[in-house]
Design a protein around this motif. Sequence first.
Motif, short mmCIF file in Angstrom:
data_model
loop_
_atom_site.label_atom_id
_atom_site.label_comp_id
_atom_site.label_asym_id
_atom_site.label_seq_id
_atom_site.Cartn_x
_atom_site.Cartn_y
_atom_site.Cartn_z
N PRO A 3 49.99 12.64 8.64
CA PRO A 3 49.08 11.80 7.88
C PRO A 3 48.33 12.59 6.82
CG PRO A 3 48.01 12.46 9.90
CD PRO A 3 49.36 13.14 9.89
N GLY A 31 44.65 9.44 10.96
CA GLY A 31 45.92 8.77 10.73
C GLY A 31 46.90 8.91 11.89
N THR A 82 42.15 12.15 1.36
CA THR A 82 42.49 10.96 0.59
C THR A 82 42.30 11.15 -0.91
OG1 THR A 82 41.94 9.50 2.45
CG2 THR A 82 41.92 8.53 0.24
N HIS A 98 49.75 3.60 8.31
CA HIS A 98 49.17 4.76 7.62
C HIS A 98 50.17 5.32 6.60
CE1 HIS A 98 46.63 8.25 6.90
NE2 HIS A 98 47.76 8.94 6.85
N GLU A 103 49.75 3.34 3.59
CA GLU A 103 48.49 3.69 2.93
C GLU A 103 48.61 5.01 2.17
OE1 GLU A 103 44.04 5.21 4.21
OE2 GLU A 103 45.18 3.99 5.63
#
Length: 269
Positions: A130, A135, A192, A216, A219
């Motif tokens: 992740p 995540g 992020t 995830h 995302e």
Amino acid sequence: MTTTDLRVDEGYAPGTGGVQVYWRSLGEGGTPLVVVHGGFGVVEAFGDVLDRLATGRRVVAVELQGHGRTADVDRLFSWDVLADDVAALVRSLDLGAADLMGHSLGDGVCLRAAIRHPEVVRRLVVVSAPCRRDGWFPEVLAGMGQVGSAGFEMMRQTPMYAAYAAVAPDPDGFPVLMDKTGALLRTPYDWTEEVRGITAPVLLAYGDADSVPPAHAAEFYALLGGGLRDAGWDGSGRSASRLAVLPGRTHYDVFSSPELAGVVDGFLG
């Protein structure tokens, strides 16, 4: 093509803080691909994946601080420090702007290298990890919370430890590596915003029964500009990055799956 048909080289490259990073390369030509193992891994753990990927390029597999043939040193054991080691290796071997590929813990290292040292990364392949700590599935995070030398007697019976002990300069150093790795895995992170700023094309690859939920993965892909709109009949709206979800694969076998090599080849070109 088999390993016997490929050029094989190996050696050590200076990282940071006095570490000497072991590397082994297969093949030659093309844009070099630097491959980074998961936690407690060694070069041999890649199996024949390196052979598959090295048929048209040079593939350089590395062993991180304290792993395999790379001796541990007394310094910080963090995502950024390990990422700096990988970037230093790329420069030391004069690989130019190389492609990076990691699995699990190695993904965090490669991702941080792409963020901190974009000039040494042409393309990035993230396999089964992740972009922020939460995540991972909750049960995976719970397992990470238990990683440490207290579990050494159990690990001593595993093929993972046997592979380490066969090549490590200090075979008794595994409990220390377990403690350092456990502390790293428990460190909170959320990359992020930094992921949004990555300019290199990125391939995200997961099994459909991975340790990271597909939600995830989607995302993460969106942060890279992928999956935000229809690509159009001619594909012109397609992102430079890619997302692959491999059917029937898990966190523990996706890296060695033959189909992954094909997906990676197609992405790297």
